[in-house]
Scaffold this motif. Structure first.
Motif, PDB file in Angstrom:
ATOM      1  N   LEU A 187      75.670   1.352  -4.638  1.00 30.70           N
ATOM      2  CA  LEU A 187      74.770   2.190  -3.848  1.00 30.70           C
ATOM      3  C   LEU A 187      74.335   1.493  -2.566  1.00 30.70           C
ATOM      4  N   PHE A 188      74.051   0.203  -2.661  1.00 28.32           N
ATOM      5  CA  PHE A 188      73.630  -0.535  -1.470  1.00 28.32           C
ATOM      6  C   PHE A 188      74.709  -0.487  -0.394  1.00 28.32           C
ATOM      7  N   PHE A 189      75.945  -0.767  -0.783  1.00 32.18           N
ATOM      8  CA  PHE A 189      77.026  -0.789   0.200  1.00 32.18           C
ATOM      9  C   PHE A 189      77.415   0.620   0.648  1.00 32.18           C
ATOM     10  N   PHE A 190      77.193   1.614  -0.211  1.00 29.08           N
ATOM     11  CA  PHE A 190      77.452   3.000   0.197  1.00 29.08           C
ATOM     12  C   PHE A 190      76.525   3.399   1.342  1.00 29.08           C
ATOM     13  N   TYR A 191      75.228   3.176   1.165  1.00 29.33           N
ATOM     14  CA  TYR A 191      74.275   3.549   2.212  1.00 29.33           C
ATOM     15  C   TYR A 191      74.454   2.686   3.459  1.00 29.33           C
ATOM     16  N   LEU A 192      74.761   1.415   3.264  1.00 30.37           N
ATOM     17  CA  LEU A 192      74.988   0.533   4.409  1.00 30.37           C
ATOM     18  C   LEU A 192      76.223   0.975   5.192  1.00 30.37           C
ATOM     19  N   GLY A 193      77.277   1.330   4.470  1.00 32.36           N
ATOM     20  CA  GLY A 193      78.487   1.817   5.128  1.00 32.36           C
ATOM     21  C   GLY A 193      78.247   3.122   5.861  1.00 32.36           C
ATOM     22  N   PHE A 194      77.447   3.986   5.260  1.00 31.79           N
ATOM     23  CA  PHE A 194      77.150   5.263   5.912  1.00 31.79           C
ATOM     24  C   PHE A 194      76.326   5.043   7.175  1.00 31.79           C
ATOM     25  N   TYR A 195      75.460   4.046   7.153  1.00 27.29           N
ATOM     26  CA  TYR A 195      74.690   3.714   8.356  1.00 27.29           C
ATOM     27  C   TYR A 195      75.630   3.306   9.493  1.00 27.29           C
ATOM     28  N   VAL A 196      76.639   2.510   9.169  1.00 26.43           N
ATOM     29  CA  VAL A 196      77.616   2.088  10.182  1.00 26.43           C
ATOM     30  C   VAL A 196      78.353   3.301  10.746  1.00 26.43           C
ATOM     31  N   VAL A 197      78.713   4.233   9.863  1.00 26.31           N
ATOM     32  CA  VAL A 197      79.405   5.447  10.301  1.00 26.31           C
ATOM     33  C   VAL A 197      78.521   6.255  11.253  1.00 26.31           C
ATOM     34  N   VAL A 198      77.255   6.418  10.897  1.00 25.96           N
ATOM     35  CA  VAL A 198      76.328   7.184  11.739  1.00 25.96           C
ATOM     36  C   VAL A 198      76.143   6.503  13.089  1.00 25.96           C
ATOM     37  N   ARG A 199      76.099   5.194  13.077  1.00 18.26           N
ATOM     38  CA  ARG A 199      75.960   4.459  14.341  1.00 18.26           C
ATOM     39  C   ARG A 199      77.178   4.682  15.236  1.00 18.26           C
ATOM     40  N   LEU A 200      78.357   4.700  14.631  1.00 15.42           N
ATOM     41  CA  LEU A 200      79.575   4.971  15.394  1.00 15.42           C
ATOM     42  C   LEU A 200      79.571   6.396  15.946  1.00 15.42           C
ATOM     43  N   VAL A 201      79.069   7.333  15.154  1.00 19.48           N
ATOM     44  CA  VAL A 201      78.983   8.724  15.613  1.00 19.48           C
ATOM     45  C   VAL A 201      78.076   8.824  16.830  1.00 19.48           C
ATOM     46  N   ASP A 202      76.954   8.115  16.799  1.00 17.16           N
ATOM     47  CA  ASP A 202      76.045   8.125  17.941  1.00 17.16           C
ATOM     48  C   ASP A 202      76.704   7.530  19.183  1.00 17.16           C
ATOM     49  N   SER A 203      77.433   6.448  19.002  1.00 14.90           N
ATOM     50  CA  SER A 203      78.132   5.839  20.136  1.00 14.90           C
ATOM     51  C   SER A 203      79.191   6.781  20.682  1.00 14.90           C
ATOM     52  N   PHE A 204      79.902   7.436  19.784  1.00 18.12           N
ATOM     53  CA  PHE A 204      80.929   8.389  20.199  1.00 18.12           C
ATOM     54  C   PHE A 204      80.306   9.560  20.956  1.00 18.12           C
ATOM     55  N   ARG A 205      79.140  10.020  20.503  1.00 16.28           N
ATOM     56  CA  ARG A 205      78.457  11.135  21.167  1.00 16.28           C
ATOM     57  C   ARG A 205      78.094  10.793  22.605  1.00 16.28           C
ATOM     58  N   MET A 206      77.720   9.558  22.845  1.00 14.67           N
ATOM     59  CA  MET A 206      77.273   9.165  24.176  1.00 14.67           C
ATOM     60  C   MET A 206      78.426   9.013  25.160  1.00 14.67           C
ATOM     61  N   TYR A 207      79.613   8.698  24.650  1.00 16.39           N
ATOM     62  CA  TYR A 207      80.712   8.378  25.564  1.00 16.39           C
ATOM     63  C   TYR A 207      81.944   9.259  25.388  1.00 16.39           C
ATOM     64  N   HIS A 208      81.849  10.325  24.579  1.00  9.62           N
ATOM     65  CA  HIS A 208      83.063  11.092  24.282  1.00  9.62           C
ATOM     66  C   HIS A 208      83.486  12.019  25.406  1.00  9.62           C
ATOM     67  N   GLN A 209      82.631  12.244  26.391  1.00 14.21           N
ATOM     68  CA  GLN A 209      83.024  13.110  27.498  1.00 14.21           C
ATOM     69  C   GLN A 209      82.455  12.590  28.813  1.00 14.21           C
ATOM     70  N   MET A 210      83.163  12.897  29.875  1.00 13.50           N
ATOM     71  CA  MET A 210      82.713  12.483  31.204  1.00 13.50           C
ATOM     72  C   MET A 210      81.502  13.319  31.615  1.00 13.50           C
ATOM     73  N   ARG A 211      80.646  12.733  32.426  1.00 14.93           N
ATOM     74  CA  ARG A 211      79.483  13.470  32.915  1.00 14.93           C
ATOM     75  C   ARG A 211      79.306  13.228  34.409  1.00 14.93           C
ATOM     76  N   ASP A 212      78.667  14.165  35.039  1.00 14.70           N
ATOM     77  CA  ASP A 212      78.394  14.075  36.466  1.00 14.70           C
ATOM     78  C   ASP A 212      77.078  13.325  36.666  1.00 14.70           C
ATOM     79  N   ARG A 213      77.167  12.094  37.148  1.00 17.13           N
ATOM     80  CA  ARG A 213      75.964  11.271  37.307  1.00 17.13           C
ATOM     81  C   ARG A 213      75.019  11.812  38.376  1.00 17.13           C
ATOM     82  N   THR A 214      75.529  12.637  39.278  1.00 18.09           N
ATOM     83  CA  THR A 214      74.644  13.212  40.295  1.00 18.09           C
ATOM     84  C   THR A 214      73.719  14.270  39.700  1.00 18.09           C
ATOM     85  N   LYS A 215      74.154  14.865  38.570  1.00 14.09           N
ATOM     86  CA  LYS A 215      73.340  15.883  37.915  1.00 14.09           C
ATOM     87  C   LYS A 215      72.629  15.346  36.676  1.00 14.09           C
TER      88      LYS A 215
END
Length: 204
Positions: free
Chosen positions: A85-113
């Motif tokens: 259980l400890f490693f399951f939740y810890l592993g899921f935390y790593v997955v969620v962290r990767l999802v957040d990183s992917f969300r921030m950089y998965h698409q280009m954005r217009d910095r002027t807007k």
């Protein structure tokens, strides 16, 4: 030692995720005393509840209900499932962290807007309720598994709730993002599998 105010802020944020979700997000993004380290500590504190709850649950089953086996071949012990259980939740935390990183950089954005860009840690905040399901391992199956499902769906709802209100994501945008996340992890998994098969083919 951690500041008492910081610990209290973390606990308040977790509580607000259940009673006033938008307040929880705003308290994190607007308070200077909360950061990524506090999110990690909040998750870690909840993760540590899993082995503790499992130990107490095993204790209750063995001593109170006189349960001696998990199935025909597996004997129930006091520490059964604690490490898993400890490693399951810890592993899921790593997955969620990767999802957040992917969300921030998965698409280009217009910095002027959009100069500031997307807020960090949206999914890490949203999935605190999922990590909170660690406490339910004190109960016998299938209650913990049911609460895992509820916690997962509620955490997804929180992420969509924030992104739809603050970033104007539609349900299609959110679903499309989840599909890209699945594809992202499939690609991540395919790389080591490809290397493994290549090495096995060459060497053997």
């Amino acid at each position: 030692m951690q500041k008492v105010s910081t610990v209290a802020s973390r606990m308040e944020m977790i509580r607000d995720l259940f009673y006033s979700p938008m307040s929880a997000f705003e308290s994190y993004f607007h308070k200077t005393d909360l950061g990524g380290r506090d999110l990690w500590l909040a998750h870690l504190q909840l993760i540590l509840l899993a082995p503790v709850a499992k130990f107490i649950g095993n204790l209750i089953q063995i001593l109170l209900f006189k349960v001696s086996t998990v199935d025909e071949e597996t004997r129930l012990t006091y520490t059964q499932g604690m490490g898993t259980l400890f490693f399951f939740y810890l592993g899921f935390y790593v997955v969620v962290r990767l999802v957040d990183s992917f969300r921030m950089y998965h698409q280009m954005r217009d910095r002027t807007k959009d100069w500031e860009g997307p807020e960090p840690h949206v999914f890490m905040i949203s999935f605190l309720p999922f990590t909170s399901t660690a406490i339910f391992w004190i109960f016998p199956a299938p209650i913990p598994l049911a609460m895992l499902g509820v916690g997962f769906l509620y955490s997804l709802h929180l992420a969509y709730y924030y992104l739809s209100h603050r970033k104007e994501w539609t349900s299609f945008d959110f679903l499309f993002f989840l599909m890209k996340v699945v594809l992202f992890f499939l690609v991540l998994l395919s790389v080591p599998l490809f290397v493994y098969n290549l090495v096995r083919t060459v060497l053997f």
